[in-house]
Design a protein around this motif. Structure first.
Motif, PDB file in Angstrom:
ATOM      1  N   ASP A   1      -3.739   8.717   1.554  1.00 23.62           N
ATOM      2  CA  ASP A   1      -3.147   8.134   3.021  1.00 23.62           C
ATOM      3  C   ASP A   1      -4.128   7.330   3.397  1.00 23.62           C
ATOM      4  O   ASP A   1      -5.214   7.620   2.277  1.00 23.62           O
TER       5      ASP A   1
ATOM      6  N   LYS B   1      -1.150   8.579  -4.461  1.00 29.19           N
ATOM      7  CA  LYS B   1      -0.317   8.837  -3.349  1.00 29.19           C
ATOM      8  C   LYS B   1      -1.025   8.653  -2.119  1.00 29.19           C
ATOM      9  O   LYS B   1      -1.322  10.656  -0.914  1.00 29.19           O
TER      10      LYS B   1
ATOM     11  N   THR C   1      -0.910   0.833  -3.091  1.00 27.95           N
ATOM     12  CA  THR C   1       0.030   1.750  -3.456  1.00 27.95           C
ATOM     13  C   THR C   1       0.903   1.795  -4.140  1.00 27.95           C
ATOM     14  O   THR C   1       1.633   1.255  -4.042  1.00 27.95           O
TER      15      THR C   1
ATOM     16  N   THR D   1       4.404   2.906  -6.407  1.00 29.89           N
ATOM     17  CA  THR D   1       6.310   3.170  -6.265  1.00 29.89           C
ATOM     18  C   THR D   1       6.193   3.994  -7.356  1.00 29.89           C
ATOM     19  O   THR D   1       6.614   5.295  -6.606  1.00 29.89           O
TER      20      THR D   1
END
Ligand SMILES: Nc1ncnc2c1ncn2[C@@H]1O[C@H](COP(=O)(O)OP(=O)(O)OP(=O)(O)O)[C@@H](O)[C@H]1O
Ligand SMILES: [Mg+2]
Lengths: 428, 228
Positions: free
Chosen positions: B76, B74, B59, B61
């Motif tokens: 899961d 973003k 992922t 930043t």
């Protein structure tokens, strides 16, 4: 279901891993194998022993029996030895009057280990003087066609009659000979055989060849021995009115404690406070046995528990090593779409497969152990085969090993699930 | 025409003690359906980092990624896993085939982790993918029994087995000889005819020449973006 669809490839994969690392897997299983084997064998053997002991206690007269025996006076009463009259028929009368809980009283006067002679044949056995009440107290009988037992009249008239134990008969008579009516000599006195006691046999209590004194062991005495009227024994052999002991039968086992207390008070009163007797019950034997059983279970359970624990550690160890070796595999699987839960399942299934296979091998080993224990115990005890494996114990043992495998597999599986795919792929 | 992937202000920072490495320092890029893109750049310029993020293995930043109209920067881990097995394919420099599995099983692996996974259907799809890369005659072989070029073809079959919309190949020819390089590049190039977008990372200019679009990276930034 969805979980099942995910589980199937995981289990197949687990079996594959096991096949690919046979030796390592077998080593990791050794703890589980030992644990399951000792657990199952232990429970089986202890259960067998408990069952056998119940039968033993029954054969001893059951839990409703109280035994009063002659005993030396305690130290503080030793100087009163002259006043001790021992156990006599007067005790029988007193107990009969004052302890209604007691249904039958069997006075017993041991004559000794005597030679029984009948033209040409002879054998030695214990001769005891008893009354008709011996039968209900000892839970014995005379089978139809085998004559009768000693009667009240025999006792009253001090008849020279004798009832033989079934093991004694073949030592004195031919196979087709009817012992009833024959004359047997003891110390020169002529006794008429009036009956033969029932033969004790059956589950767990085989009496081996009645002819060989060496075999048969502890059970043999139940079928040996000879019985004469107690009055005859006292007058013609012992020369006094003393008894070696009393056997009491009570109606209900729950009343055992009360009956023992009342008997003790009656005896003490009749003996002017002298403790020249002892009272025992099978309850104490049973209690002793329960303690032994508990100790057995505890120590063997400890062994089984420890080996299962060690087995769990073994599996965890192998799983961790295996995951370490397969970090790249985990990375690849994740890179092509496996979720953490997929890998968790995969490695948990692997641990479960190891423990199930280990558990099954353990069950096979337990069969061997039980067979060996049975062999050893039948040599040591006359009580025959002591234990049989049943599927409840076996499935419990297997379930136990699976639980151990699953618990041991959780941590390694979690580690596999949590690995980051990029880190894992970078791993050399 | 809206892009298959639209990247805006993408940043990836690795914090190691006092030092922060900006592997990606603000990348804006669009990838269209059916494009054959090469990414060039010196070592450490952030090529692999970009591929990992676009390939749903990592992922960012900071920044936004719109994939097929969905914001996916973003997600899961389980959703990213879903994208990996359903939407994207990945080809590695070192093949990354599982040694214990057969060629067929390796190729079917991404399908195993799909929702309604059926072994027979998976095997059929894997066979088709292997036919596509010319490896259908080696279904039951182990990866160790194959040459490097053959292994990479199997790896490409694994990447396309789930009909992804995009394939990321991180230096797929790095371990191959010249003859095999051409073969793999032709194979990757041919995928775009099926509407698959191919993004290829390489150090090698001659490899990059095969692509229709060449992106050069330096220090976590896009330095040049050239379509031929
Ligand atoms: N996990 C990490 N932790 C810290 N720094 C990292 C990590 N991964 C990558 N980096 C750093 O990020 C920068 C970009 O790395 P990346 O792997 O994307 O480079 P690259 O362009 O693929 O290089 P190469 O051509 O050598 O493969 C490098 O400086 C690298 O050291
Ligand atoms: Mg790289």
């Amino acid at each position: 279901m969805k979980l099942f669809d995910r589980l199937r490839p995981a289990v197949v994969n687990g079996l594959r891993e096991l096949q690919a690392n046979k030796v390592r897997s077998l080593l990791s299983m050794s703890g589980i194998i030992l644990g399951v084997a000792s657990l199952v064998a232990m429970v089986t053997v202890v259960q067998g022993m408990v069952g056998n002991f119940r039968q033993f206690v029954d054969a001893m007269g059951g839990i409703e029996k109280i035994t009063v025996t002659r005993e030396q006076l305690p130290k503080e009463q030793e100087h009163l030895a002259e006043l001790s009259e021992g156990i006599t028929m007067r005790d029988v009368e007193r107990i009969r009057k004052t302890v209604p809980l007691v249904e039958n009283i069997s006075p017993e006067a041991r004559v000794g280990y005597e030679r029984l002679i009948i033209d040409g044949h002879e054998t030695s056995t214990y001769v005891t003087g008893v009354t008709a009440d011996y039968l209900p107290v000892a839970k014995r009988w005379v089978d139809p066609g085998f004559g009768r037992f000693i009667s009240g009249l025999d006792v009253l008239n001090m008849n020279d009659v004798i009832v033989l134990g079934s093991a004694v008969v073949p030592e004195l008579f031919g196979p087709n000979e009817d012992p009833v009516g024959k004359i047997v000599k003891i110390r020169g006195r002529r006794f008429t055989v009036i009956g033969v006691l029932n033969n004790i046999e059956g589950t767990g209590m085989q009496i081996r060849s009645a002819n060989s004194r060496s075999s048969g062991g502890a059970w043999r005495w139940r079928n040996s021995g000879a019985f004469i009227p107690v009055s005859t024994a006292q007058a013609k052999f012992l020369g006094n009115d003393r008894l070696s002991g009393l056997g009491l039968r009570i109606g209900e086992a729950e009343q055992l404690r009360n009956a023992v207390e009342q008997t003790e008070r009656t005896m003490l009163a009749g003996h002017k406070g002298l403790r020249d007797f002892a009272i025992s019950t099978n309850e104490q034997t049973l209690e002793d046995f329960r303690k032994t059983e508990a100790a057995f279970k505890l120590s063997l359970g400890g062994v089984a528990g420890i080996s299962l624990f060690v087995g769990g550690i073994g599996i965890m160890n192998v799983m961790l090593a295996s995951i370490n070796e397969r970090i790249r595999e985990i990375g690849v699987r994740k890179a092509v779409g496996a979720r953490g839960s997929d890998l968790f399942l995969q490695f948990l299934a692997e641990a479960a497969v190891i423990s199930v296979v280990g558990g099954v091998i353990g069950l096979a080993v337990s069969m061997g152990i039980v067979a060996l224990m049975n062999y050893i115990l039948t040599q040591a005890l006359p009580t025959g085969a002591v234990a049989t494996l049943d599927w409840v114990i076996m499935s419990q043992g297997l379930a136990f090993s699976v639980v151990v495998g699953l618990v041991a597999g959780v941590y390694p599986a979690l580690r596999a699930a949590k690995l980051d795919p990029i880190e894992a792929l970078r791993h050399e | 025409m809206s892009a298959l992937i639209a990247i805006r202000g993408l940043r990836k920072a690795y914090v190691m003690g006092d030092e922060t490495v900006h592997a990606l320092a603000g990348v804006d890029l669009d990838f269209q359906k059916g494009e054959f893109v090469a990414i060039l750049g010196p070592s450490g310029s952030g090529k692999s980092t970009l591929m990992h993020i676009l390939g749903f293995m990592d992922t960012p930043t900071e920044g936004s990624i719109v994939f097929d109209g969905q914001e996916v920067a973003k997600l899961d881990p389980d959703l990213r896993a879903w994208y990996r097995s359903n939407r994207v394919g990945f080809v590695f420099q070192s093949f990354n085939l599982l040694p214990r599995l057969t060629v067929l099983e390796n190729v079917a692996l991404p399908l195993l982790y799909r929702e309604h996974s059926d072994p027979a259907a998976n095997a059929a799809a894997a066979t088709v993918a292997l036919e596509r890369v010319g490896m259908s005659h080696r279904l039951d072989h182990r990866p160790s029994q194959l040459s490097g070029g053959e292994r990479q073809r199997v790896a490409i079959a694994r990447a396309i087995v789930g009909s992804p919309s995009i394939i990321f190949a991180d230096e797929p020819t790095g371990n191959l000889d010249v003859k095999n390089v051409d073969r793999i590049l032709d194979l990757l190039g041919s995928l775009i005819k099926e509407g698959i977008t191919v993004v290829l990372v390489t150090h090698d200019l001659s490899v990059a020449e095969k692509a229709h679009r060449v992106i050069s990276m330096r220090s976590g930034l896009v330095q040049e973006d050239r379509t031929r």
